[in-house]
Design an enzyme around this catalytic site. Structure first.
Site, PDB file in Angstrom:
ATOM      1  N   CYS A  47      14.110  18.454 -48.719  1.00 53.31           N
ATOM      2  CA  CYS A  47      15.144  17.862 -49.559  1.00 53.31           C
ATOM      3  C   CYS A  47      15.529  16.466 -49.092  1.00 53.31           C
ATOM      4  O   CYS A  47      16.070  15.675 -49.874  1.00 53.31           O
ATOM      5  CB  CYS A  47      16.373  18.763 -49.599  1.00 53.31           C
ATOM      6  SG  CYS A  47      17.108  19.089 -47.985  1.00 53.31           S
ATOM      7  N   HIS A  86       7.479   9.046 -34.490  1.00 50.90           N
ATOM      8  CA  HIS A  86       8.350   9.419 -35.607  1.00 50.90           C
ATOM      9  C   HIS A  86       8.233  10.914 -35.906  1.00 50.90           C
ATOM     10  O   HIS A  86       9.246  11.594 -36.101  1.00 50.90           O
ATOM     11  CB  HIS A  86       7.982   8.608 -36.853  1.00 50.90           C
ATOM     12  CG  HIS A  86       8.846   8.904 -38.037  1.00 50.90           C
ATOM     13  ND1 HIS A  86      10.024   8.249 -38.299  1.00 50.90           N
ATOM     14  CD2 HIS A  86       8.716   9.839 -39.024  1.00 50.90           C
ATOM     15  CE1 HIS A  86      10.580   8.743 -39.386  1.00 50.90           C
ATOM     16  NE2 HIS A  86       9.802   9.711 -39.854  1.00 50.90           N
ATOM     17  N   SER A  96      17.061  13.912 -38.584  1.00 51.58           N
ATOM     18  CA  SER A  96      17.640  14.732 -39.648  1.00 51.58           C
ATOM     19  C   SER A  96      19.004  14.212 -40.074  1.00 51.58           C
ATOM     20  O   SER A  96      19.680  13.502 -39.327  1.00 51.58           O
ATOM     21  CB  SER A  96      17.785  16.185 -39.186  1.00 51.58           C
ATOM     22  OG  SER A  96      16.525  16.773 -38.948  1.00 51.58           O
ATOM     23  N   GLN A 107      10.008  23.647 -41.242  1.00 58.23           N
ATOM     24  CA  GLN A 107       9.369  22.875 -42.308  1.00 58.23           C
ATOM     25  C   GLN A 107       8.165  22.101 -41.795  1.00 58.23           C
ATOM     26  O   GLN A 107       7.163  21.939 -42.513  1.00 58.23           O
ATOM     27  CB  GLN A 107      10.405  21.938 -42.933  1.00 58.23           C
ATOM     28  CG  GLN A 107      11.473  22.699 -43.711  1.00 58.23           C
ATOM     29  CD  GLN A 107      12.695  21.846 -44.026  1.00 58.23           C
ATOM     30  OE1 GLN A 107      13.006  20.873 -43.327  1.00 58.23           O
ATOM     31  NE2 GLN A 107      13.415  22.208 -45.084  1.00 58.23           N
ATOM     32  N   GLY A 176      21.075  30.511 -56.049  1.00 57.83           N
ATOM     33  CA  GLY A 176      19.836  30.555 -55.282  1.00 57.83           C
ATOM     34  C   GLY A 176      19.939  31.616 -54.203  1.00 57.83           C
ATOM     35  O   GLY A 176      21.043  31.947 -53.732  1.00 57.83           O
TER      36      GLY A 176
END
Length: 392
Positions: A47, A86, A96, A107, A176
């Site tokens: 996201c 990175h 983050s 992820q 959700g």
């Protein structure tokens, strides 16, 4: 020769949520086509970021993201050690939205799994992502960067508490039933809410999640009824279109607080124009998590030290990898050379003679492994480089 890794991407630091929506790659549809176009690559799409990691030239990756409507100003391109650094920072949670959040590590692991599934990885990428996952685990176990409940879902709860002060007696609806919804509900425990309403396209999954947190389960068809009852709505459903629009929120006396954690977004931005609705999205969480960043500043140097150690370990592996590839190429080249010079000799002699000729070169290669890593790929500078296969 420098490390041939590249990174092309965008994140919450460079692009607003609308741009990130366009760049996001769905694992079932967009990702397979993207990997087919890229060749060997790993795509990390969440996201808050879409990043393409690969080997060689970054031009295809850049063209892919530009082709999805991303402006050049939103992109960053990193190559060599900086691309690897990175990736390590991302896996450790330093890049983050909520510093140190744990969800990103899963992820990163999932991105590697999907690339493997589509046959899109190779040795340098495999090693880079495996090292990133191992580093992420160390960062959270050896430092306090992951201490406490920290995630985008936790930031959403912080935002709700900042608005209401106390959630006791309120009705909270969760749209959700995936990982983000589960994280939010786990943080919501102990806040004294009156009811938890879980809405999901698959009602069975809604029931399973609601049962864990003492909530009520509803299918998507019941969403209008749920919205009329809710004081707080947290949306994190996987859907290609808006699930909540202004027409779904009739005028009401009590204000409605909505947090859209989904990408693509679940809630039409026009909802924010309603006088009784207060809508926040992923970009708004930036302000909420600032206090988290300040609290964790003391741990960041410790994590950065682990990152530099992981970089050194990777580069040491890469030097050895290049040397091994060069030795293989050297042996093949010398075997062919001996076979041309002595076509009547026994093949066993060819191998023995090729090994004898290769020995001093192999010793020199091993001795110069470090210089070989960063040295210019010029045969005049270093004759050993003449035996490299293309791309080594």
């Amino acid at each position: 020769m420098a490390l041939p890794l590249y990174l092309v991407g965008l994140s919450h630091k460079t692009a607003p949520v609308g741009v990130r929506e366009r760049a996001a790659l769905d694992p079932a549809a967009g990702l397979p086509a993207a990997l087919a176009a890229l060749g060997k690559a790993v795509v990390l799409s969440t996201c808050n970021r879409t990043e393409v990691y690969g080997v060689g030239s970054p031009h295809r990756a850049r063209a892919l993201l530009l082709g999805r409507g991303v402006a050049p100003r939103h992109l960053y391109v990193k190559e060599g050690v900086e691309a690897l650094r990175h990736l390590f920072r991302v896996a450790a949670g330093l890049d983050s939205l909520v510093v140190g959040e744990a969800q990103i590590l899963g992820q990163v692991r999932e991105a590697l799994f999907l690339a493997r599934k589509h046959g899109a990885t190779e040795s340098l990428l495999e090693k880079a992502f495996q090292s990133a996952v191992a580093l992420g685990k160390r960062a959270r176990s050896e430092t306090g960067i992951g201490a406490g409940a920290v995630s985008v879902a936790y930031a959403a709860l912080d935002l709700a508490l900042a608005v209401f002060g106390d959630l006791s007696g309120l009705v909270v609806a969760v749209l959700g039933a995936g990982e983000m919804a589960e994280l939010f509900l786990s943080h919501l425990r102990g806040e004294g809410v009156a009811r938890v309403l879980v809405v999901n396209r698959t009602e069975e999954r809604a029931r399973a999640l609601a049962a864990r947190f003492g909530g009520e389960a509803y299918g998507l068809s019941a969403l209008p009824r749920v919205l009329r009852q809710a004081d707080v709505v947290v949306a994190s459903a996987a859907a290609p279109h808006y699930l909540v629009g202004p027409e779904d929120l009739p005028r009401r006396v009590k204000p409605l607080f909505l947090i859209d954690l989904a990408l693509p977004r679940n809630i039409d931005p026009r909802v924010a124009r309603l006088p009784y609705a207060y809508l926040y999205n992923l970009d708004d969480l930036e302000r909420v998590v600032e206090k988290n960043r300040r609290a964790r500043e003391g741990e960041i140097p410790k994590v950065e030290a682990l990152i530099e150690k992981a970089l050194a370990d990777y580069l040491e592996w890469y030097a050895g990898h290049r040397v091994r590839e060069a030795i293989r190429a050297l042996r093949i080249s010398l075997l062919r050379e001996v076979a041309r010079e002595l076509p009547q000799a026994d093949p066993g002699f060819w191998h023995k003679e090729a090994g004898r000729r290769a020995h001093p070169w192999i010793l020199a290669l091993k001795a110069r492994a470090r210089d070989f890593l960063e040295g210019p790929p010029c045969p005049q500078e270093c004759p050993l480089l003449a035996f490299r296969p293309p791309g080594l």
